[in-house]
Design a protein around this motif. Sequence first.
Motif, PDB file in Angstrom:
ATOM      1  N   ASN A  63       0.705  -1.065  -0.001  1.00 61.23           N
ATOM      2  CA  ASN A  63      -0.147  -0.282   0.144  1.00 61.23           C
ATOM      3  C   ASN A  63       0.637   1.479   0.034  1.00 61.23           C
ATOM      4  O   ASN A  63       1.942   1.245   0.380  1.00 61.23           O
ATOM      5  CB  ASN A  63      -0.865  -0.054   1.161  1.00 61.23           C
ATOM      6  N   TYR A  64      -0.052   2.693  -0.422  1.00 54.06           N
ATOM      7  CA  TYR A  64       1.190   3.993  -0.156  1.00 54.06           C
ATOM      8  C   TYR A  64       0.297   4.332   0.795  1.00 54.06           C
ATOM      9  O   TYR A  64      -0.547   4.739   1.262  1.00 54.06           O
ATOM     10  CB  TYR A  64       0.481   4.635  -1.185  1.00 54.06           C
ATOM     11  N   VAL A  65       1.213   4.498   2.549  1.00 54.53           N
ATOM     12  CA  VAL A  65       0.652   4.922   3.405  1.00 54.53           C
ATOM     13  C   VAL A  65       1.257   6.188   3.962  1.00 54.53           C
ATOM     14  O   VAL A  65       2.795   6.159   3.751  1.00 54.53           O
ATOM     15  CB  VAL A  65       1.133   3.531   4.358  1.00 54.53           C
ATOM     16  N   LEU A  66       0.534   7.479   3.838  1.00 56.89           N
ATOM     17  CA  LEU A  66       1.414   8.349   4.192  1.00 56.89           C
ATOM     18  C   LEU A  66       1.836   8.748   5.743  1.00 56.89           C
ATOM     19  O   LEU A  66       2.800   9.441   5.780  1.00 56.89           O
ATOM     20  CB  LEU A  66      -0.629   9.688   5.238  1.00 56.89           C
ATOM     21  N   TYR A  67       1.619   7.372   6.287  1.00 57.79           N
ATOM     22  CA  TYR A  67       2.103   7.438   7.765  1.00 57.79           C
ATOM     23  C   TYR A  67       3.662   6.998   7.503  1.00 57.79           C
ATOM     24  O   TYR A  67       5.167   7.247   8.432  1.00 57.79           O
ATOM     25  CB  TYR A  67       1.683   5.896   8.683  1.00 57.79           C
ATOM     26  N   GLN A  68       4.387   6.421   6.077  1.00 57.13           N
ATOM     27  CA  GLN A  68       6.014   6.824   6.574  1.00 57.13           C
ATOM     28  C   GLN A  68       6.463   7.406   6.304  1.00 57.13           C
ATOM     29  O   GLN A  68       7.872   7.645   6.463  1.00 57.13           O
ATOM     30  CB  GLN A  68       5.546   6.419   4.918  1.00 57.13           C
ATOM     31  N   TYR A  69       5.728   8.859   6.302  1.00 56.85           N
ATOM     32  CA  TYR A  69       6.810  10.099   6.469  1.00 56.85           C
ATOM     33  C   TYR A  69       6.679  10.672   8.105  1.00 56.85           C
ATOM     34  O   TYR A  69       7.829  11.580   8.502  1.00 56.85           O
ATOM     35  CB  TYR A  69       5.562  11.391   5.351  1.00 56.85           C
ATOM     36  N   ARG A  70       5.532   9.735   8.285  1.00 57.05           N
ATOM     37  CA  ARG A  70       6.299   9.938  10.299  1.00 57.05           C
ATOM     38  C   ARG A  70       7.747   8.970  10.899  1.00 57.05           C
ATOM     39  O   ARG A  70       8.331   9.770  11.606  1.00 57.05           O
ATOM     40  CB  ARG A  70       4.982   9.906  10.838  1.00 57.05           C
ATOM     41  N   ASP A  71       6.851   8.090  10.309  1.00 60.18           N
ATOM     42  CA  ASP A  71       7.942   6.862  10.276  1.00 60.18           C
ATOM     43  C   ASP A  71       8.091   5.579   9.770  1.00 60.18           C
ATOM     44  O   ASP A  71       7.026   4.835   9.355  1.00 60.18           O
ATOM     45  CB  ASP A  71       7.236   6.024  11.837  1.00 60.18           C
ATOM     46  N   LEU A  72       9.174   5.648   9.099  1.00 60.67           N
ATOM     47  CA  LEU A  72       9.243   4.376   7.427  1.00 60.67           C
ATOM     48  C   LEU A  72       9.597   3.322   8.616  1.00 60.67           C
ATOM     49  O   LEU A  72       9.555   1.972   7.746  1.00 60.67           O
ATOM     50  CB  LEU A  72      10.364   5.072   6.752  1.00 60.67           C
ATOM     51  N   GLU A  73      10.064   3.298   9.523  1.00 52.75           N
ATOM     52  CA  GLU A  73       9.946   1.630  10.258  1.00 52.75           C
ATOM     53  C   GLU A  73      11.463   0.913  10.071  1.00 52.75           C
ATOM     54  O   GLU A  73      12.032   2.219   9.946  1.00 52.75           O
ATOM     55  CB  GLU A  73       8.711   0.658  10.581  1.00 52.75           C
ATOM     56  N   THR A  74      10.965  -0.061   9.626  1.00 55.39           N
ATOM     57  CA  THR A  74      12.685  -0.981   9.075  1.00 55.39           C
ATOM     58  C   THR A  74      12.523  -1.056   7.979  1.00 55.39           C
ATOM     59  O   THR A  74      12.866  -1.863   6.724  1.00 55.39           O
ATOM     60  CB  THR A  74      12.245  -2.238   9.733  1.00 55.39           C
ATOM     61  N   VAL A  75      11.536  -0.115   6.758  1.00 55.94           N
ATOM     62  CA  VAL A  75      11.816  -0.710   5.349  1.00 55.94           C
ATOM     63  C   VAL A  75      12.970  -0.513   4.757  1.00 55.94           C
ATOM     64  O   VAL A  75      13.329  -1.416   3.531  1.00 55.94           O
ATOM     65  CB  VAL A  75      10.336   1.073   4.598  1.00 55.94           C
ATOM     66  N   ASN A  76      13.728   0.455   5.266  1.00 55.46           N
ATOM     67  CA  ASN A  76      14.857   0.731   4.495  1.00 55.46           C
ATOM     68  C   ASN A  76      16.348  -0.156   5.022  1.00 55.46           C
ATOM     69  O   ASN A  76      17.101  -0.325   4.003  1.00 55.46           O
ATOM     70  CB  ASN A  76      16.264   2.466   4.818  1.00 55.46           C
ATOM     71  N   TRP A  82       4.362  -0.087   8.811  1.00 56.08           N
ATOM     72  CA  TRP A  82       2.803  -0.386   9.434  1.00 56.08           C
ATOM     73  C   TRP A  82       1.733  -0.482   8.219  1.00 56.08           C
ATOM     74  O   TRP A  82       1.705  -0.167   7.164  1.00 56.08           O
ATOM     75  CB  TRP A  82       2.289   1.096   9.994  1.00 56.08           C
ATOM     76  N   ASN A  83       0.949  -1.328   8.019  1.00 52.84           N
ATOM     77  CA  ASN A  83      -0.135  -1.581   6.821  1.00 52.84           C
ATOM     78  C   ASN A  83       0.223  -1.943   6.225  1.00 52.84           C
ATOM     79  O   ASN A  83      -0.240  -1.651   4.908  1.00 52.84           O
ATOM     80  CB  ASN A  83      -0.847  -0.161   6.772  1.00 52.84           C
ATOM     81  N   ASN A  84       1.600  -3.046   5.911  1.00 55.40           N
ATOM     82  CA  ASN A  84       2.133  -2.766   4.676  1.00 55.40           C
ATOM     83  C   ASN A  84       2.455  -2.094   3.840  1.00 55.40           C
ATOM     84  O   ASN A  84       2.225  -2.067   2.452  1.00 55.40           O
ATOM     85  CB  ASN A  84       1.315  -3.830   3.817  1.00 55.40           C
ATOM     86  N   GLY A  85       2.723  -1.095   4.050  1.00 57.69           N
ATOM     87  CA  GLY A  85       3.094   0.473   3.336  1.00 57.69           C
ATOM     88  C   GLY A  85       4.647   1.282   3.472  1.00 57.69           C
ATOM     89  O   GLY A  85       5.541   0.623   4.085  1.00 57.69           O
ATOM     90  N   MET A  86       4.545   1.040   2.215  1.00 62.11           N
ATOM     91  CA  MET A  86       6.056   2.609   1.458  1.00 62.11           C
ATOM     92  C   MET A  86       5.514   3.827   1.288  1.00 62.11           C
ATOM     93  O   MET A  86       3.986   3.660   0.755  1.00 62.11           O
ATOM     94  CB  MET A  86       6.655   1.116   1.306  1.00 62.11           C
ATOM     95  N   VAL A  87       5.854   4.920   0.538  1.00 61.64           N
ATOM     96  CA  VAL A  87       5.512   5.654  -0.632  1.00 61.64           C
ATOM     97  C   VAL A  87       7.340   5.594  -1.332  1.00 61.64           C
ATOM     98  O   VAL A  87       8.190   4.936  -1.204  1.00 61.64           O
ATOM     99  CB  VAL A  87       6.147   6.913   0.481  1.00 61.64           C
ATOM    100  N   CYS A  88       7.059   6.616  -1.825  1.00 58.24           N
ATOM    101  CA  CYS A  88       7.562   6.573  -3.417  1.00 58.24           C
ATOM    102  C   CYS A  88       9.258   6.418  -3.237  1.00 58.24           C
ATOM    103  O   CYS A  88      10.025   5.719  -3.025  1.00 58.24           O
ATOM    104  CB  CYS A  88       8.214   8.120  -3.941  1.00 58.24           C
TER     105      CYS A  88
END
Length: 360
Positions: free
Chosen positions: A193-206, A212-218
């Motif tokens: 999903n595209y999850v706006l919360y990623q701008y607050r906390d990307l968690e361990t995506v990098n 959260w919510n199976n999300g990333m952003v660009c």
Amino acid sequence: MSNRVVKTIRSAAFVVAAIAAPTALAGATSTSDVSCGSSSSGWNVPNGAIVLSRSSGGGPVTAVLDAVGEYRTHSMFSHGPGGQVTHETMYTPGTTGWPTYCSTPINPGELTSGYPGAGRINQGGIYQYLYGGGGSLEYIAYQRSRTSAGYDTKGETVSNWLLNSMPTVATASRQDGGQTFYRYKGPNGYPLNYVLYQYRDLETVNTGGAGWNNGMVCSTLISHAQYRAGFPAIDAYTYNHSLLQTAGNSLESSVENECNTGLGFWKGIGSTITCFENICDDAGRQVRNCMSAGRCDTDDGSIWSNIYNNAATVSRSISPDRLGGWSGHPYTGSGVSLWAYDTSNTIQWNSGGNVYGCWF
């Protein structure tokens, strides 16, 4: 001019070769966005390069990044001139019905789990995304992977990983069922999903995880791909509490103003149902709750107040400018992106023939 000097100068808008306006196909979805269109030629961006852009139409991401002193608002990944493009985005959410429309006007499900999320599309699809519907860009340029020694093939390695190792699912366009694009799956096996919360906390995506919510952003998607392709992680940047406060207030004001004027990301809200109050301030609080706390289903002001008044709260993420090494973000050393050392390269639409496609 040295790369260090060049990287300290804010780039002006780059000339993009003029091509025919896209042919758009509207359809019945819960969004007002148009997914499908054509380009009379493809871009010249090399395989493995990233593309950074800024639209002139405003929107919530622009408001947040402007508030923290950054410029570029979207990042994409090129699989070659005239070829496919990987990026992560969402269409403009639709609205809810009566009576929730007057308190939480934006569709909570579409705001929470932005669609299409991470995907791979063709040149017609990306041209429609960038320029369709009368849209325009303030800035667009590409950057290749390189170091002080010159250009390298690391970006192509990331491209190969995206094409051959990151799982996808073929998906029919919601506005033209005869067109197919590919949605990427996250580490848990489900489409991202595209999850706006990623701008607050990307968690361990990098570092290879999913948010959260199976999300990333660009930009966090590209950081994820760099790590999964076997390269060192891009370090997340911490925006302090004061910047978090400024960004949140700017976001709320931007959404409310664009809603009131019928412009930008939230055009059309308030045009079909009459409430006893101005619903644009509700929309602003709802989007701010979504981005700052992952609460996309409510305009409750106490959610933001609790964040605003807690001095320990910060934001930790990777932005398009951080990918590109702009706005004070490092472009050399450890923890930077493979593309950060490069300067801006002009995009021309001069590769291949007419292409029709859809971005969702």
